[in-house]
Write a protein that holds these residues in place. Structure first.
Motif, PDB file in Angstrom:
ATOM      1  N   PHE A 174      36.317  45.332  37.010  1.00  7.06           N
ATOM      2  CA  PHE A 174      36.782  44.400  38.040  1.00  7.06           C
ATOM      3  C   PHE A 174      36.313  44.897  39.403  1.00  7.06           C
ATOM      4  O   PHE A 174      36.510  46.061  39.757  1.00  7.06           O
ATOM      5  CB  PHE A 174      38.300  44.278  38.019  1.00  7.06           C
ATOM      6  CG  PHE A 174      38.867  43.466  39.158  1.00  7.06           C
ATOM      7  CD1 PHE A 174      38.683  42.097  39.199  1.00  7.06           C
ATOM      8  CD2 PHE A 174      39.561  44.082  40.183  1.00  7.06           C
ATOM      9  CE1 PHE A 174      39.199  41.344  40.252  1.00  7.06           C
ATOM     10  CE2 PHE A 174      40.083  43.346  41.235  1.00  7.06           C
ATOM     11  CZ  PHE A 174      39.897  41.971  41.273  1.00  7.06           C
ATOM     12  N   LEU A 175      35.705  44.006  40.197  1.00  7.39           N
ATOM     13  CA  LEU A 175      35.113  44.401  41.474  1.00  7.39           C
ATOM     14  C   LEU A 175      35.919  43.973  42.688  1.00  7.39           C
ATOM     15  O   LEU A 175      35.825  44.602  43.745  1.00  7.39           O
ATOM     16  CB  LEU A 175      33.699  43.819  41.587  1.00  7.39           C
ATOM     17  CG  LEU A 175      32.707  44.243  40.503  1.00  7.39           C
ATOM     18  CD1 LEU A 175      31.388  43.504  40.678  1.00  7.39           C
ATOM     19  CD2 LEU A 175      32.491  45.751  40.521  1.00  7.39           C
ATOM     20  N   GLY A 176      36.674  42.894  42.577  1.00  2.54           N
ATOM     21  CA  GLY A 176      37.433  42.424  43.728  1.00  2.54           C
ATOM     22  C   GLY A 176      37.741  40.953  43.625  1.00  2.54           C
ATOM     23  O   GLY A 176      37.360  40.265  42.666  1.00  2.54           O
ATOM     24  N   MET A 177      38.442  40.438  44.664  1.00  2.41           N
ATOM     25  CA  MET A 177      38.892  39.051  44.650  1.00  2.41           C
ATOM     26  C   MET A 177      38.955  38.507  46.066  1.00  2.41           C
ATOM     27  O   MET A 177      39.373  39.213  46.991  1.00  2.41           O
ATOM     28  CB  MET A 177      40.272  38.977  43.980  1.00  2.41           C
ATOM     29  CG  MET A 177      40.778  37.584  43.705  1.00  2.41           C
ATOM     30  SD  MET A 177      42.374  37.634  42.842  1.00  2.41           S
ATOM     31  CE  MET A 177      41.892  38.391  41.280  1.00  2.41           C
TER      32      MET A 177
ATOM     33  N   VAL B  75      38.293  33.551  43.942  1.00  2.99           N
ATOM     34  CA  VAL B  75      37.050  34.005  43.317  1.00  2.99           C
ATOM     35  C   VAL B  75      37.240  35.441  42.860  1.00  2.99           C
ATOM     36  O   VAL B  75      37.522  36.329  43.669  1.00  2.99           O
ATOM     37  CB  VAL B  75      35.863  33.916  44.302  1.00  2.99           C
ATOM     38  CG1 VAL B  75      34.558  34.306  43.587  1.00  2.99           C
ATOM     39  CG2 VAL B  75      35.745  32.513  44.889  1.00  2.99           C
ATOM     40  N   GLY B  76      37.107  35.662  41.556  1.00  2.00           N
ATOM     41  CA  GLY B  76      37.178  37.005  41.002  1.00  2.00           C
ATOM     42  C   GLY B  76      35.787  37.506  40.666  1.00  2.00           C
ATOM     43  O   GLY B  76      34.946  36.750  40.169  1.00  2.00           O
ATOM     44  N   TYR B  77      35.514  38.777  40.944  1.00  2.00           N
ATOM     45  CA  TYR B  77      34.189  39.367  40.744  1.00  2.00           C
ATOM     46  C   TYR B  77      34.287  40.438  39.653  1.00  2.00           C
ATOM     47  O   TYR B  77      35.167  41.311  39.711  1.00  2.00           O
ATOM     48  CB  TYR B  77      33.683  39.994  42.046  1.00  2.00           C
ATOM     49  CG  TYR B  77      33.584  39.021  43.191  1.00  2.00           C
ATOM     50  CD1 TYR B  77      32.382  38.387  43.501  1.00  2.00           C
ATOM     51  CD2 TYR B  77      34.703  38.725  43.975  1.00  2.00           C
ATOM     52  CE1 TYR B  77      32.292  37.489  44.563  1.00  2.00           C
ATOM     53  CE2 TYR B  77      34.620  37.820  45.034  1.00  2.00           C
ATOM     54  CZ  TYR B  77      33.416  37.216  45.314  1.00  2.00           C
ATOM     55  OH  TYR B  77      33.339  36.319  46.354  1.00  2.00           O
ATOM     56  N   PHE B  78      33.364  40.393  38.692  1.00  2.00           N
ATOM     57  CA  PHE B  78      33.396  41.296  37.541  1.00  2.00           C
ATOM     58  C   PHE B  78      31.999  41.865  37.298  1.00  2.00           C
ATOM     59  O   PHE B  78      30.999  41.141  37.402  1.00  2.00           O
ATOM     60  CB  PHE B  78      33.886  40.564  36.293  1.00  2.00           C
ATOM     61  CG  PHE B  78      35.292  40.037  36.424  1.00  2.00           C
ATOM     62  CD1 PHE B  78      36.360  40.776  35.947  1.00  2.00           C
ATOM     63  CD2 PHE B  78      35.542  38.818  37.039  1.00  2.00           C
ATOM     64  CE1 PHE B  78      37.658  40.305  36.064  1.00  2.00           C
ATOM     65  CE2 PHE B  78      36.842  38.335  37.176  1.00  2.00           C
ATOM     66  CZ  PHE B  78      37.897  39.078  36.682  1.00  2.00           C
ATOM     67  N   ARG B  79      31.941  43.147  36.956  1.00  2.00           N
ATOM     68  CA  ARG B  79      30.657  43.814  36.777  1.00  2.00           C
ATOM     69  C   ARG B  79      29.860  43.222  35.629  1.00  2.00           C
ATOM     70  O   ARG B  79      28.647  43.067  35.711  1.00  2.00           O
ATOM     71  CB  ARG B  79      30.897  45.308  36.550  1.00  2.00           C
ATOM     72  CG  ARG B  79      29.690  46.127  36.128  1.00  2.00           C
ATOM     73  CD  ARG B  79      28.446  45.865  36.981  1.00  2.00           C
ATOM     74  NE  ARG B  79      28.640  46.173  38.383  1.00  2.00           N
ATOM     75  CZ  ARG B  79      27.817  45.745  39.337  1.00  2.00           C
ATOM     76  NH1 ARG B  79      26.777  44.965  39.043  1.00  2.00           N
ATOM     77  NH2 ARG B  79      28.028  46.063  40.594  1.00  2.00           N
ATOM     78  N   ASP B  80      30.520  42.837  34.530  1.00  2.00           N
ATOM     79  CA  ASP B  80      29.785  42.309  33.381  1.00  2.00           C
ATOM     80  C   ASP B  80      30.670  41.332  32.614  1.00  2.00           C
ATOM     81  O   ASP B  80      31.853  41.147  32.916  1.00  2.00           O
ATOM     82  CB  ASP B  80      29.303  43.436  32.465  1.00  2.00           C
ATOM     83  CG  ASP B  80      30.396  44.424  32.101  1.00  2.00           C
ATOM     84  OD1 ASP B  80      31.543  43.969  31.851  1.00  2.00           O
ATOM     85  OD2 ASP B  80      30.127  45.639  32.073  1.00  2.00           O
TER      86      ASP B  80
END
Length: 255
Positions: free
Chosen positions: A181-184, A197-202
């Protein structure tokens, strides 16, 4: 200095008459008398219950702009031209305020337009922690090295937000434990559209979050209670960049 700012909804009445849908004054939010117009189309239903529902959607959108919800309302006033129209609205009002129990008044009076059958005005107090107002972060999630994944959740909420804030806070804490998980980022439009918006590495990180049991339970409750409608878009980011304006040093003698 105490913060004071206006929240505008896009209603033509606000522009024509010269007022704001709400005014944020420090921790207090004063929402103007709000009627059942859909401000995107400036149309209004003939049914008083539908008008009450739209009033509360409009108020909820204004409160969201002020960083609070219907659960933060401490005072509500109902204004109706016809006293007989009030009781049919009770189930709608109870869904919103049955657990909140704000102080309330009901007045019978004429309204500005004969199509208006109910007007609702509220005061709310924004959430605080240890006496200090909770500020939403203003820094966007950084531009990571692609590829990575984003999940874009857009939603319009119902007037029933009982338990939403607590569950949302729990989800924000829970997703941080997902590896990758990278951030929101969050945003709320004046019209009431919420965007997360959720950000995910893979893709594996995204799948783990999607399968989380608490997350799935929150989704089911959202469908049953909190959302009028929503969409979810998942995409792979192939290109990403960012920009931060450098601070300009101030002269010690500058004005």
């Amino acid at each position: 200095m105490t913060e004071r700012r206006a929240v505008l909804s896009g209603s033509t009445f606000e522009e024509q008459i010269g007022y704001a849908r709400a005014v944020v004054d420090g921790d207090w939010v004063h929402v103007s008398g709000t009627t059942g117009f859909d401000y995107t189309t400036m149309t209004i239903s003939d049914d008083v219950v539908e008008q009450a529902e739209q009033c509360l959607r409009n108020i909820g959108a204004a409160l969201a702009e002020a960083e609070c919800t219907l659960a933060d309302v401490v005072r509500v006033r109902y204004l109706l031209p016809d006293r007989e129209d009030f009781e049919p609205c009770w189930p709608v009002l109870r869904r919103c305020f049955g657990e909140v129990r704000p102080a309330a008044s009901m007045l019978v009076c004429g309204l500005a337009d004969p199509r208006m059958k109910i007007e609702i005005e509220v005061y709310a107090r924004r959430p605080t922690e240890e006496g200090h107002r909770i500020e939403a972060p203003v820094t966007p999630v950084e531009a990571y090295e692609p590829p990575y994944y984003v999940a874009v959740f857009t939603a319009v909420r119902t007037e029933n937000q009982s338990g939403y804030r607590e569950t949302n806070a729990r989800m924000e804490d829970l997703v941080k434990d997902v590896p990758g998980f990278l951030g929101m980022d969050h945003a709320q439009t004046p019209g009431g559209l919420g965007i997360t918006v959720g950000y995910f590495r893979d893709a594996d990180a995204l799948t783990e979050w999607r399968r989380n049991a608490e997350h799935r339970a929150a989704q089911r409750r959202g469908q049953a209670e909190w959302y009028e409608r929503y969409t979810l878009h998942v995409a792979k980011v192939e290109r990403s960049h960012g920009f931060t304006r450098a601070e300009v040093p101030q002269s010690p003698t500058g004005g």
